[in-house]
Scaffold this active site. Structure first.
Site, PDB file in Angstrom:
ATOM      1  N   LYS A  69      13.431   7.383  -7.348  1.00 15.51           N
ATOM      2  CA  LYS A  69      12.317   7.899  -6.541  1.00 15.51           C
ATOM      3  C   LYS A  69      12.152   7.040  -5.311  1.00 15.51           C
ATOM      4  O   LYS A  69      12.249   5.815  -5.379  1.00 15.51           O
ATOM      5  CB  LYS A  69      11.030   7.868  -7.359  1.00 15.51           C
ATOM      6  CG  LYS A  69      11.060   8.875  -8.475  1.00 15.51           C
ATOM      7  CD  LYS A  69       9.705   9.515  -8.696  1.00 15.51           C
ATOM      8  CE  LYS A  69       9.873  10.513  -9.821  1.00 15.51           C
ATOM      9  NZ  LYS A  69       8.763  11.403  -9.994  1.00 15.51           N
ATOM     10  N   HIS A 123       4.907   2.072  -7.866  1.00  9.60           N
ATOM     11  CA  HIS A 123       3.804   1.100  -7.987  1.00  9.60           C
ATOM     12  C   HIS A 123       3.000   1.342  -9.257  1.00  9.60           C
ATOM     13  O   HIS A 123       2.543   0.395  -9.897  1.00  9.60           O
ATOM     14  CB  HIS A 123       2.858   1.226  -6.782  1.00  9.60           C
ATOM     15  CG  HIS A 123       3.473   0.891  -5.469  1.00  9.60           C
ATOM     16  ND1 HIS A 123       3.630   1.817  -4.474  1.00  9.60           N
ATOM     17  CD2 HIS A 123       3.976  -0.266  -4.987  1.00  9.60           C
ATOM     18  CE1 HIS A 123       4.189   1.244  -3.420  1.00  9.60           C
ATOM     19  NE2 HIS A 123       4.422  -0.016  -3.713  1.00  9.60           N
ATOM     20  N   HIS A 141       2.840   4.686  -4.707  1.00  8.19           N
ATOM     21  CA  HIS A 141       3.566   5.822  -5.290  1.00  8.19           C
ATOM     22  C   HIS A 141       3.859   5.527  -6.755  1.00  8.19           C
ATOM     23  O   HIS A 141       3.422   4.497  -7.295  1.00  8.19           O
ATOM     24  CB  HIS A 141       4.823   6.121  -4.484  1.00  8.19           C
ATOM     25  CG  HIS A 141       5.710   4.921  -4.295  1.00  8.19           C
ATOM     26  ND1 HIS A 141       6.346   4.297  -5.341  1.00  8.19           N
ATOM     27  CD2 HIS A 141       6.043   4.220  -3.182  1.00  8.19           C
ATOM     28  CE1 HIS A 141       7.055   3.281  -4.884  1.00  8.19           C
ATOM     29  NE2 HIS A 141       6.877   3.198  -3.578  1.00  8.19           N
ATOM     30  N   GLY A 166       0.803  -1.219   0.000  1.00  9.36           N
ATOM     31  CA  GLY A 166       0.000   0.000   0.000  1.00  9.36           C
ATOM     32  C   GLY A 166       0.832   1.263   0.000  1.00  9.36           C
ATOM     33  O   GLY A 166       2.030   1.242  -0.257  1.00  9.36           O
TER      34      GLY A 166
END
Ligand code: PAF
Length: 288
Positions: free
Chosen positions: A184, A37, A34, A31
């Site tokens: 990132k 994903h 970002h 979960g």
């Protein structure tokens, strides 16, 4: 988009899709979705009839001093992100659903785990492969998507799939980067302005190391020494490790004669950053 929290509903959906001959792309997550994903969901969407995303903060993969209770969560944002990216089903189980009673079985990861970040996280990959074994059995994916930012996890899961003959393919997905090359990460916000300016040096150093191999360097010790010096000149962050290993088997190399990973972890004041590059025996870029 369906959001399913129990095993029976998930299994009945999956059986139906399998019967209809549909391919299933699976994106397992904890979960707090970002951009990394999103890239995994996009790849899954392109290559499969159905996309399943799981959201489960798996307690088994957290060590004693790693704060499971403070792991960030944002259910609403995650649902929206999944929906916007064409996910067909989100599997969102509670801990009771995933582990209704303590497990009687344990999988031990005997290779690929005690190097890189795994060295300082005993038990972590056992937790990862245990939850993935359950999730793979439940979702029966054709393909499962893993980010190369965590190249060690991808290597361990690759071994899980091969060792236990899961009828599926692991798809490694390239790391998402800022314009200046910094990978990132949710941790980047914890960098000071100065640290943020220096942080692209991790990727620069890795590419510098890779180019040395392209230019003929075959000696791992020499490669690490030169790359370390390059990085130390570019940042005041404290280097936790720079390692060169075969990839995906993650064994030490005496000479660079096969596909390899050069990986680095650097401590800044309030963040520890990791990055890696995977290249072939001539230094050609495979995944960065
Ligand atoms: O990479 C993660 O978020 C987790 O390790 C995974 C693969 C979802 C297993 O819990």
């Amino acid at each position: 988009m369906d959001v399913v929290t129990d095993i029976q509903s998930l299994q009945s959906k999956v059986s139906q899709w399998i019967q209809e001959g549909k391919s299933i792309g699976f994106v397992p997550t904890m979960g707090y979705l970002h951009e990394g994903h999103v890239r995994l969901m996009e790849a899954a969407r392109e290559e499969n009839d159905i996309v399943i995303l799981s959201i489960f903060v798996n307690p088994l993969q957290f060590g004693e001093n790693e704060d499971l209770d403070h792991y960030p969560r944002d259910e609403e944002h995650d649902r929206k992100t999944a929906e916007q990216n064409g996910v067909d089903l989100v599997f969102f189980p509670s801990e009771d659903v995933m582990y209704p009673e303590p497990m009687s079985m344990q999988i031990s990861v005997v290779r690929r785990a005690d190097v890189l970040c795994g060295r300082s996280r005993p038990g972590h990959f056992e937790g990862v492969v245990t939850v993935l074994t359950k999730l793979f059995n439940l979702c029966r994916p054709t393909r499962a998507y893993f980010g190369m930012k965590d190249a060690q996890q991808a290597a361990v899961v690759d071994a899980l799939i091969n060792d236990f003959n899961f009828p599926m393919t692991l798809v490694p997905v390239e790391t998402v980067r800022e314009a200046d090359g910094l990978a990132k990460s949710s941790r980047n916000v914890n960098l000071s302005d100065e640290e943020r300016m220096e942080a692209p040096a991790l990727q620069e150093a890795l590419q510098y190391g890779r180019k040395l191999v392209e230019e003929g360097e075959k000696n791992p010790d020499q490669l690490i020494k030169t790359t370390r010096k390059f990085l130390e000149n570019k940042t005041r962050g404290k280097i936790d490790y720079i390692e060169l290993l075969s990839y995906p088997s993650l064994e030490p190399l005496t000479t660079i004669d096969q596909q390899a990973i050069l990986a680095v972890a650097v401590f800044y004041d309030k963040a520890r950053l990791i990055d890696n590059v995977v290249f072939g025996k001539q230094g050609e870029l495979i995944k960065g």
